[in-house]
Design a protein around this motif. Sequence first.
Motif, PDB file in Angstrom:
ATOM      1  N   ASP A 137      -4.618   2.769   6.792  1.00  0.00           N
ATOM      2  CA  ASP A 137      -5.668   3.798   6.681  1.00  0.00           C
ATOM      3  C   ASP A 137      -5.140   5.143   7.162  1.00  0.00           C
ATOM      4  O   ASP A 137      -5.407   6.186   6.560  1.00  0.00           O
ATOM      5  CB  ASP A 137      -6.908   3.418   7.499  1.00  0.00           C
ATOM      6  N   ASP A 192      -3.611  -3.130   8.734  1.00  0.00           N
ATOM      7  CA  ASP A 192      -4.944  -2.625   8.376  1.00  0.00           C
ATOM      8  C   ASP A 192      -5.121  -1.213   8.923  1.00  0.00           C
ATOM      9  O   ASP A 192      -5.542  -0.293   8.216  1.00  0.00           O
ATOM     10  CB  ASP A 192      -6.008  -3.563   8.958  1.00  0.00           C
ATOM     11  N   ARG A 207       0.838  -1.198   0.000  1.00  0.00           N
ATOM     12  CA  ARG A 207       0.000   0.000   0.000  1.00  0.00           C
ATOM     13  C   ARG A 207       0.877   1.253   0.000  1.00  0.00           C
ATOM     14  O   ARG A 207       1.309   1.725   1.052  1.00  0.00           O
ATOM     15  CB  ARG A 207      -0.923   0.008   1.214  1.00  0.00           C
TER      16      ARG A 207
HETATM   17 MG    MG Z   1      -8.699  -1.642   6.137  1.00  0.00          MG
END
Ligand code: MG
Length: 365
Positions: A259, A255, A109
């Motif tokens: 964000d 996770d 990411r």
């Molecule tokens: Mg997430």
Amino acid sequence: MTTHPSTHPSKIAILPGDGIGPEIMAQAVRVLEALGESFEMERADVGGAGYAAHGHPLPESTLKLAKEADAVLFGAVGDYQYDTLERALRPEQAILGLRKELGLFANLRPAILYPELAGASTLKPEVVSGLDILIIRELTGDIYFGKPRGVRECPDGPFKGQREGFDTMRYAEGEIRRIAHVAFQAAQKRDKRVTSVDKANVLETFQFWRDIVTDVHKEYQDVELEHMYVDNAAMQLVRAPKKFDVIVTGNMFGDILSDAAAMLTGSIGMLPSASLDANNKGLYEPSHGSAPDIAGKGIANPLATILSAAMMLRFSLNKPEQAERVEAAVKRVLQQGLRTADIFEDGTQRVSTEQMGDAVVRALG
Ligand code: MG
Ligand code: IPM
């Protein structure tokens, strides 16, 4: 690296999903079609759309297509109407199932601040300008998939005999090793720095994680390794995010941190992601969700999905020059001042989802 017989065009599974998924996917597909390559693209229902059409968020036929394709381009899943379904039938199960079934253990990411969008961040420009970090999240282990899990009678302690919910955090050595290799190798192509994020001060699983990452690091002496506790990492991400290069961490921490990192750029609508298996076969999806509140209005930002398609060209389809073409086209439309509603500022030109797609296709040159 996966090799593809040159006589067969690459097969791409197109899974638009729910909410804004179909709108943003339509634009990514147009961009892929405009490249002049002969891809074989096949569409299938997933998430709420999979449930509505086949009674399951990850229908057999969709999983089969994803398995036989060279890469998967995924939109987003989830919509209010499915929130009351039992967990096994909820849209999120589609993405968790695909990760597990396809062995997509490495989630990349990137969080990049485009200079044109510096004003979109909620942080001061000097804190975020030039931001370019890569979060590598382990994606098929940890408390997300660990067993046993469930609700049972509490076996001990002051609440003995009551009902309790429980999950299991666990990481096998091989699981940690393979994600550590991905992180060190990614860092070698960047600024050669890895921050491994854990909770070794409290959790056995993450003390083990730290030990194994330290051991794998011996093979990468050209890369600098730093260990950081997850609470501190969360703080540093908003305090001085540019200090990071590559962050590697477990499924749960990744996770949450990804964000936070996405929001540093102020434009989660811009961020792509890749989830790769051991052979660089991958699933590519925007980092944002299905945004059912704006679905069908033609205002969603398709750029994260278009940039996900670029990552797909680079990592799974072995077409780096086409990936660069798409990325350059996205930069060009930003320079032209075109903005969807999520990144609109005074002095720029507000465009619809489709107009943004048009502009990228034109900018491919
Ligand atoms: Mg997430
Ligand atoms: C993500 C999402 C998923 C996750 C959900 C939808 C299951 O938040 O991709 O980050 O928790 O991994």
